[in-house]
Design a protein around this motif. Structure first.
Motif, short mmCIF file in Angstrom:
data_model
loop_
_atom_site.label_atom_id
_atom_site.label_comp_id
_atom_site.label_asym_id
_atom_site.label_seq_id
_atom_site.Cartn_x
_atom_site.Cartn_y
_atom_site.Cartn_z
N THR A 46 0.77 -1.21 0.03
CA THR A 46 -0.04 -0.04 0.13
C THR A 46 0.80 1.26 0.01
OG1 THR A 46 -1.27 -1.33 1.46
CG2 THR A 46 -2.13 1.04 1.20
N ILE A 47 1.88 1.21 0.82
CA ILE A 47 2.84 2.43 0.86
C ILE A 47 3.43 2.79 -0.53
CG2 ILE A 47 5.07 3.19 1.84
CD1 ILE A 47 3.90 2.47 4.55
N VAL A 48 3.83 1.73 -1.12
CA VAL A 48 4.45 1.78 -2.36
C VAL A 48 3.56 2.40 -3.56
CG1 VAL A 48 5.75 0.68 -4.17
CG2 VAL A 48 6.37 0.29 -1.70
N LEU A 49 2.44 1.64 -3.59
CA LEU A 49 1.62 1.74 -4.75
C LEU A 49 0.44 2.87 -4.47
CD1 LEU A 49 0.94 -2.25 -5.65
CD2 LEU A 49 2.51 -0.07 -6.82
N SER A 50 0.06 3.28 -3.29
CA SER A 50 -1.29 4.17 -2.97
C SER A 50 -0.86 5.51 -3.78
CB SER A 50 -1.58 4.15 -1.76
OG SER A 50 -2.19 5.30 -1.49
N GLY A 51 -1.69 5.95 -4.29
CA GLY A 51 -1.23 7.29 -4.86
C GLY A 51 -1.90 8.87 -3.90
N ARG A 52 -2.37 8.04 -2.75
CA ARG A 52 -2.99 9.19 -1.83
C ARG A 52 -2.31 9.39 -0.56
NH1 ARG A 52 -9.40 8.64 -1.35
NH2 ARG A 52 -9.07 6.42 -1.85
N ASN A 53 -2.48 10.37 0.07
CA ASN A 53 -1.80 10.29 1.48
C ASN A 53 -2.82 11.34 2.40
OD1 ASN A 53 -0.25 9.70 3.42
ND2 ASN A 53 1.59 11.29 3.01
N PRO A 54 -3.39 10.86 3.33
CA PRO A 54 -3.30 9.64 4.01
C PRO A 54 -4.03 8.50 3.08
CG PRO A 54 -4.81 11.00 5.22
CD PRO A 54 -4.22 11.82 4.01
#
Ligand SMILES: Nc1ncnc2c1ncn2[C@@H]1O[C@H](COP(=O)(O)OP(=O)(O)OP(=O)(O)O)[C@@H](O)[C@H]1O
Length: 472
Positions: free
Chosen positions: A391-399
């Motif tokens: 998730t950390i590597v692939l997610s484009g959103r933060n949070p």
């Protein structure tokens, strides 16, 4: 309330020429104001005979109107209906008096009695404001209880941290995990074989390393033998070494001498090797392939399994002797779904490690965290680590949101999971209660809004507004 009681309210003298109907209306209005006050109100005449009380007073004190109306405060005091009369003290002192009062009902209140004077400086009336503190005391009791409880938790955590001091990477927050670590703590110094039992990926190797790090052998090597990963044809040589034609190649067991040998998935060992490991455990000796001479291997053996060894023994896949050799001191590492309080700390821990690794600053939203917490994690901590990494590597959103999790389709947040989300709402209510008790206490202490507000660092209008709001 009867008309007769009401007549006590407005002093009988009135300027000549006033219309009696206006006076009655005025009296009714005053009555209504007093009756609707959130604070309890208690009014006596100048000689401390009770003229009036309002509904709030009845609610706060638990006393009924007929028990006090027309009664002298001295009588109420001596018969124990009230503990101490603020009215009598105010009459004596000629000024406002604030004190804590206990009623015969057991309830408690902070009261402020204020005398009213006529033109000749005689006291004509004493008005007492009564604020309920029973709830405040109950809250105080609850607060003290939870302080004591959280102190106990803090002490336990502190003790645990002291023990885990050298292993800040070991997550143990849930009571079930703490119990496992406690057992490991007891077994660590014993230099005996320990069997660590648990599903795949729960942290059995981690517990084995922990036991080693807390044992007298901690300066020695920790050698992991992945029993299922070594081909059976070469297993003897790899584990016990070879001594052939004057040439010696030590095996894994020998390299562990002086330290700890960890047999990961011990149920995978073939039967002939099982008996040799038994000998290693009991006699601390092995024989290399190609030589009958015993070689001393001073190692402690730890083993782990995700299988039911008793069943493997019944199925004759495990030698009975070997089973007893291993199973004397078992430790269970529970699956992650049975120690859910570890999940969020794990996520935070892995996220911080991975953010460092990938030079990122990703976070998980509260809902995503609750989703992760509610998931059953069949692959346990290893699966959790993989999900966090992906998730950390692939997610484009933060949070990172719940929908960004690769397991989001399998997550069903139930109401009880979301209870943790709604907690801030409860917390707000609790904070209001606490605020209210501070506001009331300040008011009781200073007897006026200006000074009470100042003592709390508020301006008077905020003080009044918050007090009104918190009372609702
Ligand atoms: N309490 C813990 N604190 C920190 N990390 C942990 C903890 N438990 C497990 N891990 C991490 O989770 C992963 C899996 O743990 P580990 O290898 O100890 O599980 P295991 O039960 O031995 O797995 P397997 O059954 O597959 O051999 C590892 O990366 C490990 O570092």
């Amino acid at each position: 309330m009867s008309r007769r009681e009401k007549t006590y309210l407005i002093p009988s003298h009135r300027p000549e020429g006033d219309d009696p109907r206006d006076i009655l209306m005025e009296r009714d209005r005053l009555e209504a104001i007093i009756e609707s006050s959130f604070d309890g109100i208690y009014i006596t005449d100048g000689s401390a005979v009770t003229l009036m009380i309002n509904k709030s007073y009845e609610a706060i004190s638990g006393l009924r109107r007929e028990e006090v109306l027309g009664k002298d405060m001295r009588t109420l005091e001596t018969t124990g209906v009230i503990s101490r009369s603020g009215t009598l003290l105010a009459i004596e002192a000629g000024t406002s008096v604030t004190l804590e009062q206990t009623f015969k009902t057991g309830r408690r209140a902070i009261i402020t009695s204020t005398p009213t004077f006529d033109q000749d400086n005689n006291i004509v009336m004493v008005v007492t404001n009564v604020r309920d503190v029973t709830e405040m005391y109950a809250l105080k009791g609850q607060l003290e209880e939870s302080w004591a409880q959280s102190k106990q938790y803090r002490d336990e955590l502190e003790a645990m941290r002291r023990r885990l001091g050298s292993r800040p990477d070991l997550i143990a927050v849930d009571a079930a995990t703490i119990a496992t670590i406690r057992t490991a703590d007891k077994l660590a110094p014993l230099d005996a074989t320990v069997l660590i039992v648990g599903e795949r990926g729960v942290g059995k190797s981690t517990v084995a390393k922990y036991i080693h790090s807390k044992s007298a052998r901690k300066k020695g090597k920790f050698v992991t033998v992945s029993c299922g990963a070594i081909p059976p044809e070469t297993m003897n040589e790899e584990l016990f070494g070879v001594a052939r034609d004057g040439e010696v190649r030590p095996g894994l067991f020998e390299t562990g001498s002086g330290g700890t040998i960890f047999l990961n998935e011990v149920g995978e060992l073939p039967p002939d090797i099982q008996m040799k490991v038994c000998r290693l455990i009991h006699e601390k000796t092995i024989t290399r392939v190609g030589s009958p001479d015993p070689v001393r291997v001073d190692a402690r053996v730890l083993a782990s399994t995700s299988h039911d060894l008793e069943q493997l023994t019944a199925e004759k896949k495990l030698q009975e002797e070997f089973y007893y050799c291993l199973n004397a001191l078992p430790v269970e590492v529970p699956p992650l779904r049975r120690r859910r309080e570890d999940i969020i700390p794990f996520v935070q821990f892995f996220a911080s490690e991975l953010n460092k690794k990938y030079n990122m600053k990703k976070k998980f939203s509260q809902t995503a965290l609750l989703g992760l917490k509610s998931y059953d994690w069949p692959g346990n901590v290893r699966e959790l680590h993989n999900v966090v990494e992906r998730t950390i590597v692939l997610s484009g959103r933060n949070p990172i949101e719940l929908e960004d999790l690769p397991i989001s389709d399998e997550i069903r947040l139930e109401e009880e999971d979301l209870a943790e989300l709604t907690e801030p709402v409860d917390l707000r209510a609790i904070l209001r209660q606490v605020e209210r008790s501070y506001l009331d206490r300040a008011y009781a202490r200073f007897g006026n809004v200006r000074d009470a507000a100042k003592s709390l660092g508020l301006d008077p209008s905020t003080f009044v507004r918050r007090r009104k709001r918190d009372a609702q």
